[in-house]
Design a protein around this motif. Structure first.
Motif, PDB file in Angstrom:
ATOM      1  N   ARG A   1       0.444  -9.701  -4.395  1.00 55.85           N
ATOM      2  CA  ARG A   1      -0.160  -9.202  -3.003  1.00 55.85           C
ATOM      3  C   ARG A   1      -0.033  -7.811  -2.908  1.00 55.85           C
ATOM      4  NH1 ARG A   1       2.848 -13.867   0.473  1.00 55.85           N
ATOM      5  NH2 ARG A   1       1.325 -15.718   0.143  1.00 55.85           N
TER       6      ARG A   1
ATOM      7  N   GLU B   1      -3.061  -6.223  -4.662  1.00 54.09           N
ATOM      8  CA  GLU B   1      -4.149  -6.637  -3.970  1.00 54.09           C
ATOM      9  C   GLU B   1      -4.533  -5.576  -2.804  1.00 54.09           C
ATOM     10  OE1 GLU B   1      -4.502 -10.658  -2.360  1.00 54.09           O
ATOM     11  OE2 GLU B   1      -4.448 -11.435  -4.379  1.00 54.09           O
ATOM     12  N   TRP B   2      -3.153  -5.220  -2.299  1.00 61.06           N
ATOM     13  CA  TRP B   2      -3.168  -4.110  -1.226  1.00 61.06           C
ATOM     14  C   TRP B   2      -3.428  -2.978  -1.673  1.00 61.06           C
ATOM     15  CZ3 TRP B   2       0.152  -0.145   0.033  1.00 61.06           C
ATOM     16  CH2 TRP B   2      -0.098   0.370   1.299  1.00 61.06           C
ATOM     17  N   GLU B   3      -2.769  -2.513  -2.929  1.00 60.05           N
ATOM     18  CA  GLU B   3      -2.906  -1.234  -3.359  1.00 60.05           C
ATOM     19  C   GLU B   3      -4.469  -0.980  -3.935  1.00 60.05           C
ATOM     20  OE1 GLU B   3       0.090  -1.193  -6.282  1.00 60.05           O
ATOM     21  OE2 GLU B   3       1.590  -1.058  -4.823  1.00 60.05           O
ATOM     22  N   THR B   4      -5.113  -1.816  -4.092  1.00 58.01           N
ATOM     23  CA  THR B   4      -6.374  -1.614  -4.622  1.00 58.01           C
ATOM     24  C   THR B   4      -7.409  -1.927  -3.872  1.00 58.01           C
ATOM     25  OG1 THR B   4      -6.411  -3.769  -5.669  1.00 58.01           O
ATOM     26  CG2 THR B   4      -5.758  -1.985  -7.120  1.00 58.01           C
ATOM     27  N   ASP B   5      -7.040  -2.510  -2.706  1.00 56.72           N
ATOM     28  CA  ASP B   5      -8.044  -2.936  -1.468  1.00 56.72           C
ATOM     29  C   ASP B   5      -8.727  -1.282  -0.804  1.00 56.72           C
ATOM     30  OD1 ASP B   5      -9.519  -3.624   0.598  1.00 56.72           O
ATOM     31  OD2 ASP B   5      -7.983  -5.294   1.258  1.00 56.72           O
TER      32      ASP B   5
ATOM     33  N   LYS C   1     -10.390  -1.287   1.734  1.00 59.23           N
ATOM     34  CA  LYS C   1     -10.219  -0.942   3.298  1.00 59.23           C
ATOM     35  C   LYS C   1      -9.064  -0.451   3.540  1.00 59.23           C
ATOM     36  CE  LYS C   1     -10.767  -5.591   3.389  1.00 59.23           C
ATOM     37  NZ  LYS C   1     -10.885  -6.649   3.846  1.00 59.23           N
ATOM     38  N   TRP C   2      -7.736  -0.287   3.019  1.00 57.80           N
ATOM     39  CA  TRP C   2      -6.870   0.240   3.274  1.00 57.80           C
ATOM     40  C   TRP C   2      -6.438   1.577   2.697  1.00 57.80           C
ATOM     41  CZ3 TRP C   2      -4.206  -1.930   6.984  1.00 57.80           C
ATOM     42  CH2 TRP C   2      -4.475  -3.554   7.185  1.00 57.80           C
ATOM     43  N   HIS C   3      -7.334   2.270   2.223  1.00 59.21           N
ATOM     44  CA  HIS C   3      -7.401   3.644   1.615  1.00 59.21           C
ATOM     45  C   HIS C   3      -8.145   4.475   2.510  1.00 59.21           C
ATOM     46  CE1 HIS C   3      -4.747   2.519  -1.666  1.00 59.21           C
ATOM     47  NE2 HIS C   3      -5.199   1.442  -1.761  1.00 59.21           N
TER      48      HIS C   3
END
Length: 79
Positions: free
Chosen positions: A55, A58-62, A64-66
């Motif tokens: 997880r 997934e978050w680090e490479t998403d 939408k979150w950068h």
């Protein structure tokens, strides 16, 4: 007499992964800040660290979150 009793025993079938002892436990035996869960099975709790790692990746490479303009920040206040 205490007004609020600390509940340490979980429901049967609730599984947790203790981050301190690195073990799976049925019901919350350790404090909440030291565990992941609840999980629906012992096996799912055994893989808690793998699930967290996946997880996080997934978050680090998403995208939408950068922020797209990370390099445009010249000062901590954003000025």
């Amino acid at each position: 007499m205490a007004l609020f009793k600390k509940r340490t025993v979980g429901k049967p079938g609730e599984w947790y992964y203790c981050l301190v002892h690195k073990t799976v436990e049925e019901g919350p035996e350790c404090p909440a800040q030291n565990r992941f869960g609840p999980y629906t099975s012992r096996e799912a709790a055994q893989h808690a660290m793998d699930t967290a790692r996946e997880r996080n990746l997934e978050w680090e490479t998403d995208p939408k979150w950068h922020d797209e303009d990370k390099d445009d920040r010249s000062s901590p206040s954003g000025d």
